[in-house]
Design a protein around this motif. Structure first.
Motif, mmCIF file in Angstrom:
data_model
loop_
_atom_site.group_PDB
_atom_site.id
_atom_site.type_symbol
_atom_site.label_atom_id
_atom_site.label_comp_id
_atom_site.label_asym_id
_atom_site.label_seq_id
_atom_site.Cartn_x
_atom_site.Cartn_y
_atom_site.Cartn_z
ATOM 1 N N LEU A 3 -0.268 -8.725 -2.177
ATOM 2 C CA LEU A 3 -1.196 -9.101 -1.103
ATOM 3 C C LEU A 3 -1.029 -8.198 0.115
ATOM 4 C CD1 LEU A 3 -1.039 -13.005 -1.339
ATOM 5 C CD2 LEU A 3 -2.711 -11.435 -2.348
ATOM 6 N N TYR A 4 0.184 -7.724 0.346
ATOM 7 C CA TYR A 4 0.407 -6.788 1.445
ATOM 8 C C TYR A 4 -0.332 -5.475 1.189
ATOM 9 C CZ TYR A 4 2.758 -3.235 4.230
ATOM 10 O OH TYR A 4 3.012 -2.179 5.071
ATOM 11 N N GLN A 5 -0.262 -5.003 -0.049
ATOM 12 C CA GLN A 5 -0.959 -3.767 -0.397
ATOM 13 C C GLN A 5 -2.468 -3.927 -0.252
ATOM 14 O OE1 GLN A 5 0.508 -3.057 -4.345
ATOM 15 N NE2 GLN A 5 2.536 -2.399 -3.649
ATOM 16 N N LEU A 6 -2.977 -5.107 -0.631
ATOM 17 C CA LEU A 6 -4.407 -5.354 -0.464
ATOM 18 C C LEU A 6 -4.800 -5.356 1.012
ATOM 19 C CD1 LEU A 6 -5.343 -8.113 -3.084
ATOM 20 C CD2 LEU A 6 -5.999 -5.704 -3.088
ATOM 21 N N GLN A 7 -3.968 -5.966 1.849
ATOM 22 C CA GLN A 7 -4.292 -5.988 3.284
ATOM 23 C C GLN A 7 -4.379 -4.565 3.833
ATOM 24 O OE1 GLN A 7 -2.733 -8.950 6.039
ATOM 25 N NE2 GLN A 7 -1.995 -7.333 7.390
ATOM 26 N N GLN A 8 -3.504 -3.697 3.345
ATOM 27 C CA GLN A 8 -3.527 -2.309 3.806
ATOM 28 C C GLN A 8 -4.837 -1.616 3.429
ATOM 29 O OE1 GLN A 8 -0.939 -2.832 5.877
ATOM 30 N NE2 GLN A 8 -0.336 -0.709 5.531
#
Length: 477
Positions: free
Chosen positions: A28-33
């Motif tokens: 989910l962190y990668q998606l937010q980026q």
């Protein structure tokens, strides 16, 4: 001060992520980026009667077709317009996945379209784009993220076990070092000990037995929280997305979680002294779990100090100490905790110490005899025979939460010892019940009703019987 403590706490959380990378899931962190970034579309003309809380992103009363044209450039473009159908109402329009999305926009000192409040429209759009992007790309993942996790394998439990092991190692190391010291170096006052060793003092008390304070059930005190840095859920291990109000945080132990995940967490809060900054006026179970003691240390210290000075003084508990000195003792407990000085050298009048003990119970948000058990105590005292009353009160006592049970047991044993000196101090069980009843037992319905005076007499009778028959009532406890 609070801001720096919060920031330090977030830095410690980041260190944990680096120390235990296998616990945390970065999807989910990668998606937010990858989420679109907001791009304000500036109005090139002067707009009359522009609301002061909007800037150049406000385009006035424009049509949907013109809005579509203004936002065609790329995802993340946004503007604010006034509704043509409902003048005075405003709409946030932004581009996402090659389509224009429109939201009713509100302002009450903060900008919002839902529950979250933002200082600027730019922040609102940035947070909204992140949420839309994650829901578009990971809806199924998000719906399942707290379903598949096993609580005993969660980051919270793993880290708690690790911290408990490290704490136990420190205690053992300190105990080993202390055993090598001579008795002459031992502190003359039993409370002058490190906080980690306070359990030793309580275990010396024969009324306690083998008590594991960590097993006392306590729900988490979750509140919506604005996390700094990169927040991660202590239950599912996933990133908590957004720029504000990303999730909830327990104000007593620091447990951080998605709002949805917080609904799955059992009542096993372990309050931490980093977050519990007060002694008076907080939940009893929270206090004892934070200090790892079966009873509040304030109660023990006050009672032992009063007993050391003698229980023969006339009017003990009936005579009030000076309110300024009572407040000074309270502040000393708040500031120094176990190291508060309540000796005769600091406070000569014993009535000040008795006043502090009464004040502690009076300020509890949930009284020692809890609101939930109040009806059981009242039903017990209404029985016609003494045997029936004792059976009813014993049943009510056993329904108390563990921290309330242990504190009540200790307090009543002490008050019974006070009554043994009633020829000198003139404090009978009835007199003591009159003094302590308002602090220990409060009617759940705070609105006065007919028969309230009769209820007070019954409440006072409950305390009187508890004091007089405490040995019988707790013989199986």
């Amino acid at each position: 001060m609070a801001h720096h403590l919060c920031q330090a706490g977030e830095e410690r959380r980041a260190d944990r992520v680096n120390e235990f990378p296998h616990l945390w899931k970065s999807y989910l962190y990668q998606l937010q980026q990858q989420a679109p970034t907001p791009k304000r579309i500036v109005c090139s003309r002067e707009v009359p009667n522009r609301p002061l809380h909007y800037g150049r992103e406000f385009h006035g009363m424009i049509s949907r077709a013109e809005t579509e044209w203004q936002l065609h450039e790329c995802d993340g473009c946004y503007l604010v317009r006034e509704s043509q159908r409902a003048p005075g109402q405003y709409t946030l329009s932004m581009r996402f996945m090659a389509a224009t999305k429109n939201f009713r926009l509100y302002y009450d000192g903060k900008h919002y379209v839902g529950e979250k409040r933002f200082d600027t429209v730019q922040d609102l759009v940035a947070d909204g784009l992140i949420t839309l992007y994650l829901e578009y790309n990971a809806a199924e993942y998000i719906s399942m993220m707290c379903v598949q996790i096993k609580y005993e394998e969660s980051p919270y439990m793993t880290l708690s076990s690790y911290q408990q092991k490290m704490r136990q190692m420190r205690i053992q190391k300190r105990s080993s070092f202390s055993s090598q010291e001579s008795n002459s170096t031992r502190s003359p006052h039993e409370y002058d000990r490190p906080a980690d060793d306070i359990g030793i003092f309580f275990q010396e008390d024969s009324v306690l037995g083998d008590i594991d304070v960590h097993r006392f059930e306590k729900p988490h005190n979750f509140r919506t929280h604005n996390f700094k840095g990169l927040p991660w859920c202590d239950l599912c291990g996933n990133f908590m997305w957004g720029i504000i109000a990303q999730g909830v945080k327990c104000e007593d132990c620091g447990f951080s979680a998605h709002r949805k995940c917080s609904e799955k967490i059992p009542n096993d809060c372990l309050p931490d002294l980093k977050y519990i900054k007060r002694v008076f006026g907080i939940d009893l179970t929270t206090l004892v779990k934070a200090h790892n003691t079966p009873r509040p240390f304030v109660v023990d210290m006050c009672i032992k100090e009063i007993e050391n000075r003698g229980l023969e003084m006339e009017g003990l508990y009936r005579i009030s100490g000076f309110s300024d000195e009572v407040e000074d003792v309270r502040l000393s407990f708040e500031k120094d905790g176990l190291h508060a000085d309540i000796s005769p050298g600091a406070f000569e009048d014993v009535h000040v110490i008795t006043g502090v003990l009464k004040l502690f119970f009076r300020l509890l948000p949930i009284p020692l005899i809890t609101f939930d058990t109040y009806p059981l105590f009242m039903n017990g005292v209404r029985q016609q025979t003494l045997e029936g009353r004792l059976d009813g009160l014993r049943e009510a006592i056993n329904k108390l939460p563990p921290a309330h049970y242990q504190t009540l047991k200790y307090l009543l044993a002490y008050l019974n010892r006070v009554t043994e000196k009633q020829k000198q101090n003139l404090m009978t069980p009835h007199n003591l019940s009159t003094v302590f009843c308002p602090s220990l037992m409060r009617t759940p319905d705070l609105i006065a009703q007919p028969g309230q005076l009769a209820a007070w007499h019954q409440e006072s009778l409950v305390i009187e019987i508890l004091i007089s028959h405490q040995r019988v009532l707790f013989e199986y406890g």
